[in-house]
Motif scaffolding. Structure first.
Motif, PDB file in Angstrom:
ATOM      1  N   ILE B 106     -12.853 -14.753  10.831  1.00 44.52           N
ATOM      2  CA  ILE B 106     -13.072 -14.436   9.422  1.00 44.52           C
ATOM      3  C   ILE B 106     -14.075 -13.291   9.292  1.00 44.52           C
ATOM      4  N   SER B 107     -14.982 -13.201  10.267  1.00 44.70           N
ATOM      5  CA  SER B 107     -15.915 -12.076  10.287  1.00 44.70           C
ATOM      6  C   SER B 107     -15.160 -10.774  10.515  1.00 44.70           C
ATOM      7  N   GLY B 108     -14.203 -10.812  11.443  1.00 46.17           N
ATOM      8  CA  GLY B 108     -13.379  -9.624  11.707  1.00 46.17           C
ATOM      9  C   GLY B 108     -12.605  -9.205  10.469  1.00 46.17           C
ATOM     10  N   ALA B 109     -12.080 -10.204   9.762  1.00 49.93           N
ATOM     11  CA  ALA B 109     -11.310  -9.906   8.543  1.00 49.93           C
ATOM     12  C   ALA B 109     -12.199  -9.228   7.511  1.00 49.93           C
ATOM     13  N   SER B 110     -13.411  -9.757   7.350  1.00 47.93           N
ATOM     14  CA  SER B 110     -14.315  -9.180   6.359  1.00 47.93           C
ATOM     15  C   SER B 110     -14.735  -7.763   6.748  1.00 47.93           C
ATOM     16  N   ARG B 111     -14.972  -7.555   8.062  1.00 49.63           N
ATOM     17  CA  ARG B 111     -15.331  -6.203   8.514  1.00 49.63           C
ATOM     18  C   ARG B 111     -14.208  -5.217   8.230  1.00 49.63           C
ATOM     19  N   ALA B 112     -12.990  -5.725   8.193  1.00 50.37           N
ATOM     20  CA  ALA B 112     -11.853  -4.843   7.904  1.00 50.37           C
ATOM     21  C   ALA B 112     -11.752  -4.547   6.415  1.00 50.37           C
ATOM     22  N   GLY B 113     -12.595  -5.197   5.597  1.00 50.29           N
ATOM     23  CA  GLY B 113     -12.681  -4.801   4.195  1.00 50.29           C
ATOM     24  C   GLY B 113     -11.902  -5.652   3.225  1.00 50.29           C
ATOM     25  N   VAL B 114     -11.406  -6.826   3.652  1.00 46.53           N
ATOM     26  CA  VAL B 114     -10.634  -7.657   2.725  1.00 46.53           C
ATOM     27  C   VAL B 114     -11.432  -8.894   2.329  1.00 46.53           C
ATOM     28  N   ARG B 115     -11.060  -9.477   1.180  1.00 46.05           N
ATOM     29  CA  ARG B 115     -11.762 -10.675   0.697  1.00 46.05           C
ATOM     30  C   ARG B 115     -11.354 -11.863   1.567  1.00 46.05           C
ATOM     31  N   ASP B 242     -12.395   1.181   9.633  1.00 48.79           N
ATOM     32  CA  ASP B 242     -11.085   1.747   9.364  1.00 48.79           C
ATOM     33  C   ASP B 242     -10.204   1.452  10.577  1.00 48.79           C
ATOM     34  N   ASN B 243      -9.467   0.374  10.495  1.00 47.26           N
ATOM     35  CA  ASN B 243      -8.686  -0.055  11.653  1.00 47.26           C
ATOM     36  C   ASN B 243      -7.439   0.793  11.886  1.00 47.26           C
ATOM     37  N   GLU B 244      -7.133   1.634  10.908  1.00 46.48           N
ATOM     38  CA  GLU B 244      -5.967   2.498  11.102  1.00 46.48           C
ATOM     39  C   GLU B 244      -6.353   3.793  11.818  1.00 46.48           C
ATOM     40  N   ASN B 245      -7.655   4.013  11.982  1.00 47.12           N
ATOM     41  CA  ASN B 245      -8.128   5.211  12.678  1.00 47.12           C
ATOM     42  C   ASN B 245      -9.129   4.827  13.764  1.00 47.12           C
ATOM     43  N   PRO B 246      -8.662   4.212  14.845  1.00 47.57           N
ATOM     44  CA  PRO B 246      -9.578   3.784  15.901  1.00 47.57           C
ATOM     45  C   PRO B 246     -10.173   4.994  16.611  1.00 47.57           C
ATOM     46  N   PRO B 247     -11.238   4.853  17.378  1.00 49.09           N
ATOM     47  CA  PRO B 247     -11.911   3.586  17.592  1.00 49.09           C
ATOM     48  C   PRO B 247     -12.887   3.240  16.460  1.00 49.09           C
ATOM     49  N   ALA B 248     -13.047   1.937  16.209  1.00 52.50           N
ATOM     50  CA  ALA B 248     -14.024   1.469  15.233  1.00 52.50           C
ATOM     51  C   ALA B 248     -15.081   0.685  15.990  1.00 52.50           C
TER      52      ALA B 248
END
Lengths: 110, 410
Positions: B106-115, B242-248
């Motif tokens: 869930i931490s990864g999900a939040s870092r990706a910018g979603v609720r 920004d997971n669409e433009n790695p590396p993050a």
């Protein structure tokens, strides 16, 4: 949702077991409807007592198992069935109050 | 149906086994200003369990992803979340392998910018604590529902909120719901506060399990056709990856990963900023919840200060004392972090006796109060009654403690 008429008090379950208690009042009589926590939603039900209030202003009462309405704790598994019972109980309490007021008068006359 | 518009994932009617014209429930909702949702929209009164109240809150929260691992008494709420996923109100949902996995994911999900939403109870919270305690430092706005239960041996699944004490110094925002109504309102407020750019922190809404989650109570809900605005992942103290433009990179500054003076200094200032952000969230909770505390009978000499279910028992004790002609004040503490120090001080400035009933062995709220009121308040603060391990707190118990307290402190 339960009937809101004659609702004297809504409070958390005073026993501390969780849930909510609705106290209905018609003159000196009333109903206590208690809904507590259950393991499954489908098991949640109402435990209902006929009650007689001790004081005209406070919520102090004693459980009454001596009326024609109920001689034990009643259980209802839906709001609909309990609401039907509550409506009948209101009518019964009005009549009971009238009868109880007549009784002392009769005894005085005799 | 085409891919869900505006969604981070692509759910099609075919994928879901739905009719071709199926539209996810969330897509049929209208975004509404949070203040309008909290204070202006008409409300319908339902009589539902705390778990169902959580479901109705989630329905209106515009959740992108939910991840959880079942544990009593949380399971029922997340079962309800499953229904919302099926109806299309939650865009993505899965059961993780266990709690460390849940709270890392869930931490990864939040870092990706979603609720992102998760939920747990007692031992589950303890198991995932390593991951949870990393959330604030990572500046991840996550909403976690926490249905409190006994955590220690011997095994019990009844209410006991000792687990909340483990989160007090993590940098997490922490609200404590009194009843089913709060468990509907607080998550919505917590989401909006946690995602403010000057906050950007995870938020936990705790509730005393079973007493609230598995019992019905009156809950006033807003129309289900309205939902909160979506999270804007770029409007954060730490921008989303920004997971669409790695590396993050997870940690953005290399020196902080090294053991040297600079890293310690950076870590220290980072922590200071996290706890400053907790304090900055107070203004949002204040306007969303109508105050961080609720005060009953402000002119009383005797006060009860409580949070969670203990408030309900105290509320009834205050009412019964009133019937006997005695005025007792009540302070309901809605927000534990940020802690409403100044508001409480102002509320009890005329108090002579303060009683602090709690559903845990440690008396963490009493300790919190003593820490902030010491030297600033003339009242004697008494810890108790305290019940734990699943014990109940009858109203009579609170009344007996009040009577005894009056004898002790004249």
């Amino acid at each position: 949702m339960l009937i809101q008429d004659n609702l004297f008090l809504t409070r958390s379950n005073p026993s501390g077991n969780g849930g909510v208690q609705f106290l209905y009042r018609v003159k000196d009589y009333g109903l206590s409807a208690l809904s507590g926590p259950q393991e499954e939603i489908s098991m949640i039900h109402w435990e209902v007592e006929v009650i007689k209030f001790k004081d005209p202003k406070t919520a102090e009462f004693e459980i009454s198992h001596t009326t024609e309405l109920a001689d034990k704790t009643l259980k209802f598994y839906s709001d609909k069935s309990l609401n039907e019972f509550i409506q009948k109980a209101f009518q019964y309490f009005e009549e009971l109050d009238s009868l109880e007021k007549m009784l002392p008068n009769e005894s005085q006359q005799s | 149906m085409a891919n869900v518009k505006g969604s981070s994932v692509c759910r099609t009617a075919t994928d879901e086994g739905k009719p071709a014209d199926w539209v996810p429930g969330g897509e049929k909702q209208t975004v509404v200003d949070p203040m309008k949702m909290f204070h202006e929209l008409p409300r319908e009164k339902l009589f539902i369990t705390g778990s169902e109240a959580a479901r109705e809150s989630m329905r209106r929260a515009n959740i992108d992803i939910a991840i959880a691992y079942p544990i009593t008494p949380q399971s029922e709420s997340m079962q309800q979340a499953g229904y919302l996923y099926d109806e299309g109100y939650i865009k993505e949902y899965y059961r993780a392998e266990e709690e460390i996995g849940t709270f890392s994911a869930i931490s990864g999900a939040s870092r990706a910018g979603v609720r992102s939403l998760t939920a747990t109870s007692g031992p589950g919270l303890m198991r995932g604590m390593e991951a949870i305690s990393s959330w604030p430092g990572a500046r991840t706005p996550i909403i976690m529902l926490n249905m409190c239960r006994v955590i220690n041996t011997p095994l019990a699944i009844q209410p006991d909120n000792i687990e909340m004490s483990f989160m007090l110094n993590t940098g997490i925002l922490l609200l404590h719901a009194e009843n089913q109504q709060d468990f509907y309102d607080y998550p919505l407020a917590a989401i909006m506060a946690s995602e403010q750019v000057d906050v950007t922190l995870p938020a936990v809404v705790s509730v005393d399990g079973f007493f609230c989650t598995h019992a019905r109570g009156p809950v006033e809900v807003t129309p289900e056709e309205y939902k909160l605005p979506p999270r804007d992942g770029w409007r954060s103290a730490v921008p989303a990856m920004d997971n669409e433009n790695p590396p993050a990179r997870i940690s953005r500054d290399a020196p902080i990963q090294k053991s040297n003076f600079i890293s310690y200094h950076m870590h220290s200032s980072w922590q200071q900023e996290v706890f400053a952000a907790v304090e900055r969230s107070a203004k949002y909770f204040d306007k969303y919840l109508g105050g961080l505390i609720e005060v009953v009978n402000p002119d009383a000499e005797d006060f009860i200060i409580a949070s969670g279910c203990a408030v309900s028992q105290a509320r009834e004790a205050v009412r019964q004392e009133g019937e006997q002609g005695r005025t007792v004040g009540l302070v309901k503490v809605k927000s534990i972090r940020p802690f409403p120090t100044e508001q409480i001080l102002d509320a009890v400035k005329g108090a002579k006796r303060i009683l602090v009933p709690e559903f845990n062995q440690a008396g963490w709220l009493h300790k919190e109060l003593c820490a902030v009121l010491y030297g600033r308040c003339n009242a004697v603060i008494k810890d108790g009654p305290r019940v734990f391990g699943g014990m109940t707190m009858p109203t009579e118990m609170v009344l007996e403690w009040l009577a005894e307290f009056r004898k002790e402190v004249k």
